[in-house]
Design a protein around this motif. Structure first.
Motif, PDB file in Angstrom:
ATOM      1  N   MET A 264      11.063  -0.427  -1.990  1.00 20.45           N
ATOM      2  CA  MET A 264      10.452   0.296  -0.869  1.00 20.45           C
ATOM      3  C   MET A 264       8.982  -0.066  -0.644  1.00 20.45           C
ATOM      4  SD  MET A 264      13.010   1.773   0.111  1.00 20.45           S
ATOM      5  CE  MET A 264      12.323   2.697   1.470  1.00 20.45           C
ATOM      6  N   SER A 265       8.440  -0.952  -1.458  1.00 18.11           N
ATOM      7  CA  SER A 265       7.006  -1.250  -1.399  1.00 18.11           C
ATOM      8  C   SER A 265       6.670  -2.239  -0.271  1.00 18.11           C
ATOM      9  CB  SER A 265       6.577  -1.836  -2.756  1.00 18.11           C
ATOM     10  OG  SER A 265       5.542  -2.761  -2.603  1.00 18.11           O
ATOM     11  N   PRO A 266       5.847  -1.818   0.698  1.00 26.34           N
ATOM     12  CA  PRO A 266       5.464  -2.742   1.776  1.00 26.34           C
ATOM     13  C   PRO A 266       4.732  -3.980   1.239  1.00 26.34           C
ATOM     14  CG  PRO A 266       4.696  -0.498   2.252  1.00 26.34           C
ATOM     15  CD  PRO A 266       5.237  -0.489   0.866  1.00 26.34           C
ATOM     16  N   ASN A 267       3.945  -3.780   0.195  1.00 29.09           N
ATOM     17  CA  ASN A 267       3.207  -4.925  -0.355  1.00 29.09           C
ATOM     18  C   ASN A 267       4.162  -5.949  -0.973  1.00 29.09           C
ATOM     19  OD1 ASN A 267       0.396  -4.111   0.174  1.00 29.09           O
ATOM     20  ND2 ASN A 267       0.927  -2.381  -1.134  1.00 29.09           N
ATOM     21  N   SER A 268       5.253  -5.471  -1.580  1.00 26.70           N
ATOM     22  CA  SER A 268       6.259  -6.394  -2.126  1.00 26.70           C
ATOM     23  C   SER A 268       7.017  -7.067  -0.983  1.00 26.70           C
ATOM     24  CB  SER A 268       7.259  -5.643  -3.007  1.00 26.70           C
ATOM     25  OG  SER A 268       6.597  -4.958  -4.042  1.00 26.70           O
TER      26      SER A 268
ATOM     27  N   GLY B  20      -1.546  -2.872 -12.747  1.00 20.03           N
ATOM     28  CA  GLY B  20      -0.315  -2.084 -12.780  1.00 20.03           C
ATOM     29  C   GLY B  20       0.197  -1.764 -11.398  1.00 20.03           C
ATOM     30  N   ARG B  21       0.158  -2.751 -10.508  1.00 21.21           N
ATOM     31  CA  ARG B  21       0.677  -2.553  -9.154  1.00 21.21           C
ATOM     32  C   ARG B  21       1.631  -3.692  -8.820  1.00 21.21           C
ATOM     33  NH1 ARG B  21      -5.071  -1.215  -7.423  1.00 21.21           N
ATOM     34  NH2 ARG B  21      -5.120   1.042  -7.661  1.00 21.21           N
ATOM     35  N   VAL B  22       2.521  -3.446  -7.881  1.00 22.70           N
ATOM     36  CA  VAL B  22       3.381  -4.524  -7.385  1.00 22.70           C
ATOM     37  C   VAL B  22       2.876  -4.955  -6.012  1.00 22.70           C
ATOM     38  CG1 VAL B  22       5.455  -3.881  -8.651  1.00 22.70           C
ATOM     39  CG2 VAL B  22       5.052  -2.847  -6.404  1.00 22.70           C
ATOM     40  N   PRO B  23       3.058  -6.225  -5.662  1.00 23.32           N
ATOM     41  CA  PRO B  23       3.854  -7.266  -6.310  1.00 23.32           C
ATOM     42  C   PRO B  23       3.033  -8.167  -7.251  1.00 23.32           C
ATOM     43  CG  PRO B  23       3.139  -8.059  -4.178  1.00 23.32           C
ATOM     44  CD  PRO B  23       2.554  -6.672  -4.338  1.00 23.32           C
TER      45      PRO B  23
ATOM     46  N   GLU C 194       7.486   1.941 -14.634  1.00 21.44           N
ATOM     47  CA  GLU C 194       7.562   0.630 -15.309  1.00 21.44           C
ATOM     48  C   GLU C 194       6.325  -0.220 -15.054  1.00 21.44           C
ATOM     49  OE1 GLU C 194      12.449   0.236 -15.318  1.00 21.44           O
ATOM     50  OE2 GLU C 194      11.286  -1.182 -14.123  1.00 21.44           O
ATOM     51  N   HIS C 195       5.633   0.075 -13.931  1.00 15.53           N
ATOM     52  CA  HIS C 195       4.437  -0.720 -13.582  1.00 15.53           C
ATOM     53  C   HIS C 195       3.247  -0.385 -14.487  1.00 15.53           C
ATOM     54  CE1 HIS C 195       4.353   3.063 -11.501  1.00 15.53           C
ATOM     55  NE2 HIS C 195       3.192   2.852 -10.922  1.00 15.53           N
ATOM     56  N   LYS C 196       3.340   0.693 -15.252  1.00 14.45           N
ATOM     57  CA  LYS C 196       2.229   1.065 -16.146  1.00 14.45           C
ATOM     58  C   LYS C 196       2.575   0.764 -17.610  1.00 14.45           C
ATOM     59  CE  LYS C 196      -0.147   2.721 -12.643  1.00 14.45           C
ATOM     60  NZ  LYS C 196      -1.070   1.850 -11.950  1.00 14.45           N
ATOM     61  N   GLN C 197       3.698   0.092 -17.826  1.00 15.01           N
ATOM     62  CA  GLN C 197       4.076  -0.245 -19.202  1.00 15.01           C
ATOM     63  C   GLN C 197       3.472  -1.586 -19.622  1.00 15.01           C
ATOM     64  OE1 GLN C 197       8.332   0.324 -19.435  1.00 15.01           O
ATOM     65  NE2 GLN C 197       8.087   2.477 -18.834  1.00 15.01           N
TER      66      GLN C 197
ATOM     67  N   TRP D 154      -1.341 -11.940  -8.611  1.00 14.62           N
ATOM     68  CA  TRP D 154      -1.109 -10.632  -7.984  1.00 14.62           C
ATOM     69  C   TRP D 154      -2.029 -10.493  -6.783  1.00 14.62           C
ATOM     70  CZ3 TRP D 154      -5.952  -8.952  -9.208  1.00 14.62           C
ATOM     71  CH2 TRP D 154      -6.462  -9.231 -10.468  1.00 14.62           C
ATOM     72  N   GLU D 155      -1.870  -9.422  -6.044  1.00 15.23           N
ATOM     73  CA  GLU D 155      -2.472  -9.154  -4.721  1.00 15.23           C
ATOM     74  C   GLU D 155      -1.625  -9.873  -3.666  1.00 15.23           C
ATOM     75  OE1 GLU D 155      -4.693  -7.131  -3.275  1.00 15.23           O
ATOM     76  OE2 GLU D 155      -4.987  -6.160  -5.202  1.00 15.23           O
ATOM     77  N   SER D 156      -0.929  -9.066  -2.874  1.00 15.99           N
ATOM     78  CA  SER D 156       0.079  -9.633  -1.960  1.00 15.99           C
ATOM     79  C   SER D 156      -0.493 -10.670  -0.989  1.00 15.99           C
ATOM     80  CB  SER D 156       0.795  -8.515  -1.195  1.00 15.99           C
ATOM     81  OG  SER D 156      -0.112  -7.780  -0.395  1.00 15.99           O
ATOM     82  N   HIS D 157      -1.693 -10.413  -0.445  1.00 22.46           N
ATOM     83  CA  HIS D 157      -2.220 -11.366   0.542  1.00 22.46           C
ATOM     84  C   HIS D 157      -2.633 -12.689  -0.121  1.00 22.46           C
ATOM     85  CE1 HIS D 157      -2.404  -7.470   2.544  1.00 22.46           C
ATOM     86  NE2 HIS D 157      -2.285  -8.143   3.671  1.00 22.46           N
TER      87      HIS D 157
HETATM   88  N1  LIG Z   1      -3.715  -4.608  -2.670  1.00 22.74           N
HETATM   89  C1  LIG Z   1      -2.481  -4.633  -3.398  1.00 22.74           C
HETATM   90  C2  LIG Z   1      -1.827  -3.264  -3.326  1.00 22.74           C
HETATM   91  C3  LIG Z   1      -0.647  -3.153  -4.243  1.00 22.74           C
HETATM   92  C4  LIG Z   1      -0.115  -1.722  -4.285  1.00 22.74           C
HETATM   93  O1  LIG Z   1      -0.871  -0.748  -4.152  1.00 22.74           O
HETATM   94  N2  LIG Z   1       1.196  -1.614  -4.511  1.00 22.74           N
HETATM   95  C5  LIG Z   1       1.801  -0.302  -4.622  1.00 22.74           C
HETATM   96  C6  LIG Z   1       3.232  -0.328  -4.084  1.00 22.74           C
HETATM   97  S1  LIG Z   1       3.284  -0.662  -2.344  1.00 22.74           S
HETATM   98  C7  LIG Z   1       1.847   0.100  -6.087  1.00 22.74           C
HETATM   99  O2  LIG Z   1       2.096  -0.716  -6.939  1.00 22.74           O
HETATM  100  N3  LIG Z   1       1.611   1.379  -6.349  1.00 22.74           N
HETATM  101  C8  LIG Z   1       1.714   1.919  -7.666  1.00 22.74           C
HETATM  102  C9  LIG Z   1       0.380   2.415  -8.183  1.00 22.74           C
HETATM  103  O3  LIG Z   1      -0.670   2.172  -7.554  1.00 22.74           O
HETATM  104  O4  LIG Z   1       0.401   3.049  -9.220  1.00 22.74           O
HETATM  105  C10 LIG Z   1      -1.563  -5.722  -2.832  1.00 22.74           C
HETATM  106  O5  LIG Z   1      -1.654  -6.009  -1.632  1.00 22.74           O
HETATM  107  O6  LIG Z   1      -0.774  -6.305  -3.590  1.00 22.74           O
END
Ligand SMILES: N[C@@H](CCC(=O)N[C@@H](CS)C(=O)NCC(=O)O)C(=O)O
Length: 201
Positions: free
Chosen positions: A8-12, A50-53, A37-40, A63-66
């Motif tokens: 569901m993640s727009p960034n992914s 600890g963020r996706v993608p 799981e992202h904080k493990q 990392w960092e989608s852009h």
């Molecule tokens: N600036 C980052 C943002 C990544 C981001 O915030 N991803 C969200 C999901 S859309 C996430 O991992 N959230 C979990 C958290 O922040 O704990 C990117 O573009 O990759």
């Protein structure tokens, strides 16, 4: 290549759309945000925020989608996703930064403070400010798309892809995109592409 993301993640989804446009095989690894799981430790070793993608390409971790979009466009220049000349590249970077700095975070604030957070943690003022910022960007996009099929070039580029996942969930946040005819027509063109159909079904 391996893409660590959450459905569901727009960034992914931004990266998934790009990988589909490039038509290179990749493995999708789900990092279940609902289970933390992202904080493990295993995932934090890949992405300290600890963020996706996160993209893993051989031994290279990004990392960092852009940034991942720009890496993929640079790796597969024949796909033309990063424009054909310095002017187009500058324009594409402009839209990518606008999305990363303003549009995406503003939409995320609206989502958090109207839907995601428990009611007692929601701050109406933050939602309102986010809503104003999203509305501002929608107006700027509408103006930029007048008389154009794609934001920057005669063909789809990273600029078009970058905004798509945020726009796809804008109606859920209460934004009526039909008020923006040029933007809506552009979004329809993106929705017609096999990449969009594959990711959004
Ligand atoms: N600036 C980052 C943002 C990544 C981001 O915030 N991803 C969200 C999901 S859309 C996430 O991992 N959230 C979990 C958290 O922040 O704990 C990117 O573009 O990759």
């Amino acid at each position: 290549m391996k893409l660590y993301g959450f459905p569901m993640s727009p960034n992914s989804r931004r990266v998934q759309l790009t990988l589909e446009e490039i038509e290179e095989p990749y493995e999708y690894v789900t990092v279940d945000l609902t289970k933390g799981e992202h904080k493990q430790a295993e995932y934090l070793a890949l992405n300290p925020f600890g963020r996706v993608p996160t993209l893993v390409d051989g031994g290279y971790v990004l990392w960092e989608s852009h940034a991942i979009l720009q890496y993929l466009a640079a790796k597969y220049p024949e796909k033309g996703l990063d424009g054909g000349n310095p002017h187009e590249k500058g324009e594409i970077a402009k839209w990518l930064f606008a999305n990363a700095a303003h549009f995406g975070p503003a939409a995320a604030r609206v989502f958090a403070h109207t839907i995601r957070l428990p009611e007692e943690q929601r701050m109406p003022r933050v939602a309102e400010e986010g809503r104003a910022e999203v509305t501002k960007v929608l107006g700027v996009l509408e103006e930029a798309l007048k008389g154009k099929e794609w934001l920057v070039s005669a063909r789809l580029t990273l600029a078009d892809i970058a905004f798509t996942p945020t726009l796809a969930f804008a109606p859920m946040l209460g934004f009526d995109l039909s008020q923006y005819p040029h933007l809506s027509a552009w979004l329809d063109r993106i929705r017609d592409r096999p990449s969009y159909k594959k990711i959004y079904g």
